[in-house]
Design a protein around this motif. Structure first.
Motif, short mmCIF file in Angstrom:
data_model
loop_
_atom_site.label_atom_id
_atom_site.label_comp_id
_atom_site.label_asym_id
_atom_site.label_seq_id
_atom_site.Cartn_x
_atom_site.Cartn_y
_atom_site.Cartn_z
N GLY A 138 45.57 -41.37 25.45
CA GLY A 138 45.66 -42.83 25.45
C GLY A 138 44.63 -43.43 26.39
O GLY A 138 43.98 -44.43 26.06
N TYR A 139 44.46 -42.80 27.57
CA TYR A 139 43.48 -43.30 28.53
C TYR A 139 42.07 -43.27 27.93
O TYR A 139 41.32 -44.25 28.01
N GLU A 143 39.80 -46.52 27.25
CA GLU A 143 38.52 -46.66 27.95
C GLU A 143 37.41 -47.05 26.98
O GLU A 143 36.65 -47.98 27.21
N ARG A 144 37.33 -46.27 25.88
CA ARG A 144 36.27 -46.54 24.91
C ARG A 144 36.50 -47.88 24.21
O ARG A 144 35.56 -48.62 23.98
N SER A 150 49.30 -32.84 36.27
CA SER A 150 48.16 -31.92 36.14
C SER A 150 47.48 -32.06 34.79
O SER A 150 46.25 -32.07 34.72
N THR A 151 48.24 -32.21 33.70
CA THR A 151 47.58 -32.32 32.39
C THR A 151 46.85 -33.65 32.24
O THR A 151 45.68 -33.67 31.85
N ALA A 152 47.51 -34.76 32.58
CA ALA A 152 46.85 -36.06 32.44
C ALA A 152 45.62 -36.13 33.35
O ALA A 152 44.56 -36.61 32.95
N GLY A 153 45.74 -35.60 34.57
CA GLY A 153 44.63 -35.60 35.52
C GLY A 153 43.44 -34.82 34.97
O GLY A 153 42.29 -35.25 35.08
N SER A 157 45.59 -44.88 40.31
CA SER A 157 45.19 -43.46 40.30
C SER A 157 44.10 -43.20 39.29
O SER A 157 43.17 -42.42 39.55
N VAL A 158 44.21 -43.85 38.13
CA VAL A 158 43.19 -43.67 37.10
C VAL A 158 41.82 -44.06 37.67
O VAL A 158 40.84 -43.32 37.52
#
Lengths: 256, 244
Positions: free
Chosen positions: A59-60, A64-65, A242-245, B53-54
């Motif tokens: 989703g991020y 972003e795009r 950890s996964t999203a990061g 955080s993002v």
């Protein structure tokens, strides 16, 4: 990244292959039941948390795009994505925290709760298909990643769904079949979103926003609460962060 | 390098710290403290912290991916360790006792430590050219307001006074001016440390959200309510960081 052999020369074939693969992998969620056992709740919760992290990351990237291409269109699209998922929750009457555990419609109607769960999953799968399609429009790498993130989600969802169906007397085979069938909107909508891409080029930022909003809201209202209910909050927190990061760190890899 | 420039950086940092206190204002209008209020407050704090955080991870990745990852792991470790240390202890925070006080201590620790990294980021960016200094100061000051909001959203529903909310918000940002000055003077020495700090702050914040804030939010409010109140501030934060 997939091996060269798994990338078709025709882009639309890639959309078909990966969105169908994502839907078909749901069968893995029925496997433990077919083998005669039921997975431990911690496993179901872990799968939800993994999918939650991957989908938040996806989703991020999409957002972003989308914001790059058209800030306000992407924001508006995100709002529509949230509203769509919200509407699916209220339409099926399953807006309590743990629908899979307590599938009773709140409006007191006599509609079959199991079919409502299936309907809701089908509505989600449609939005997820759009996510795969628009991600593929941007580039293959991102498209494959979004498809794989949703495959992880489909497996976790199929685990929970089979658990529910089998506990209500369905056979493992029937449960698996249903778990795969409800994901069929995914390849259909993925192909539609991809095919319409060139025609509706002006809508790309909005559709990226829509996909991002729908995924994020699905994670926050379904996956995360379900994961907390099935396994410890420490495991959920570790898995999601950890996964999203990792996905966010790989942003330049996926968005190029 | 003149003393005037150093004073400028310090004052700029101090102004940005004071801006954090403004985040307490919306909580002046908070009347009753129901479980639903707690759920919504937790959700707002979660959305703001996730959005922050993002930004931290993206910025850290620009300086170096591996150090950001190491920093992130240390941040997660910090929250786990902090939680363990507080476990089984009688904690007070003003009039607040028990689990609420522990959450307050953890969020204050996280936000204060995160200001160290932000202070370094301010100092390093000032070193890059003073023409943008005023703009950067303004940007950071505005950016601090939601951080004060996040802190107040955790403190206020647990019984802290409005003054305490504003005071602790400002306190949490004080490391900014303190770190901005040395980072400005010794840019070369501080720049390599920056991605570790940014990663640390992001890891600690995200873990805090999923370990402390969200489980409590879902316990006290419906998933739809929590989902909406997380995604709204999250979207606002992402948009805000982009437009600033």
């Amino acid at each position: 990244m997939p091996a060269r052999a798994m990338i078709a020369s025709e882009p639309v074939l890639n959309v078909l292959i990966y969105s169908t693969l994502a839907a078909a992998l749901a069968a893995l969620g029925g496997l433990p039941f077919a083998l005669g056992g039921a997975p431990r709740p911690a496993w179901i919760g872990g799968a939800s948390a993994l999918a939650a992290g991957l989908m938040l990351g996806a989703g991020y990237l999409l957002m972003e795009r989308g914001l790059d291409l058209g800030t306000w269109a992407a924001v508006a699209g995100g709002g529509v994505g949230v509203l769509y998922t919200l509407a699916a929750r209220f339409f099926t009457g399953l807006h309590d925290p743990h629908p899979a555990e307590n599938p009773s419609p709140e409006d007191g109607s006599d509609r079959d709760p199991t079919s409502l769960v299936l309907l809701q999953h089908g509505l989600h799968a449609a939005a997820e298909g759009v996510a795969i399609g628009v991600a593929m429009t941007l580039n293959l790498r991102l498209g494959v990643f979004v498809a794989l993130a949703l495959a992880a989600h489909n497996v976790g969802e199929a685990l929970a769904l089979s658990d529910l169906l089998v506990s209500r007397g369905a056979s493992a085979g029937r449960a698996t079949g249903l778990a795969v069938a409800i994901n069929l909107p995914q390849p259909v909508l993925a192909l539609a979103a991809f095919a319409l891409g060139p025609v509706l080029a002006g809508f790309l930022p909005a559709s990226l926003g829509f996909a991002a909003g729908a995924l994020a809201f699905l994670v926050l209202t379904e996956l995360v609460p379900e994961a907390y209910a099935q396994t410890g909050k420490g495991a959920v927190a570790l898995m999601v962060s950890s996964t999203a990061g990792t996905v966010i760190l790989l942003e330049s890899f996926f968005l190029g | 390098m003149t003393w005037g420039a150093v004073l400028w950086v310090f004052t700029a940092g101090l102004v940005t710290a004071l801006a954090t206190g403004l985040g307490a204002i919306p909580f002046a209008f908070l009347q009753e403290l129901s479980p639903r209020t707690l759920a919504i407050s937790n959700a707002i704090a979660s959305g703001l912290m996730l959005g922050a955080s993002v930004g931290l991870v993206s910025e850290g990745a620009a300086y170096g991916t591996a150090p950001t990852v190491v920093g992130g792991a240390l941040g997660v470790g910090f929250i786990v360790l902090g939680g363990r240390l507080l476990e089984g202890r009688e904690v007070h925070f003003g009039k607040v006792h028990g689990a609420g006080a522990k959450k307050i201590l953890l969020i204050l620790a996280v936000m204060t430590l995160h200001s160290f990294s932000e202070g370094v980021a301010v100092g390093v960016s000032f070193g890059g050219g003073q023409a943008l200094a005023a703009l950067i100061t303004l940007a950071i000051a505005v950016h601090n307001i939601p951080e004060g909001l996040a802190i107040s959203a955790v403190l206020r529903p647990r019984g802290s006074s409005l003054t305490a909310c504003a005071g602790w918000s400002i306190f949490s940002s004080l490391p900014q001016p303190l770190m901005a000055v040395p980072a400005f003077v010794f840019v070369e020495a501080f720049q390599p440390v920056l991605p570790y700090g940014l990663g640390f702050a992001a890891g600690a914040m995200v873990f805090m959200v999923f370990f402390e804030l969200l489980p409590e939010a879902y316990e006290n409010g419906g998933a739809t309510t929590v989902g909406l109140w997380v995604s709204l501030p999250l979207a606002a934060m992402i948009l805000f960081q982009r437009l600033l």
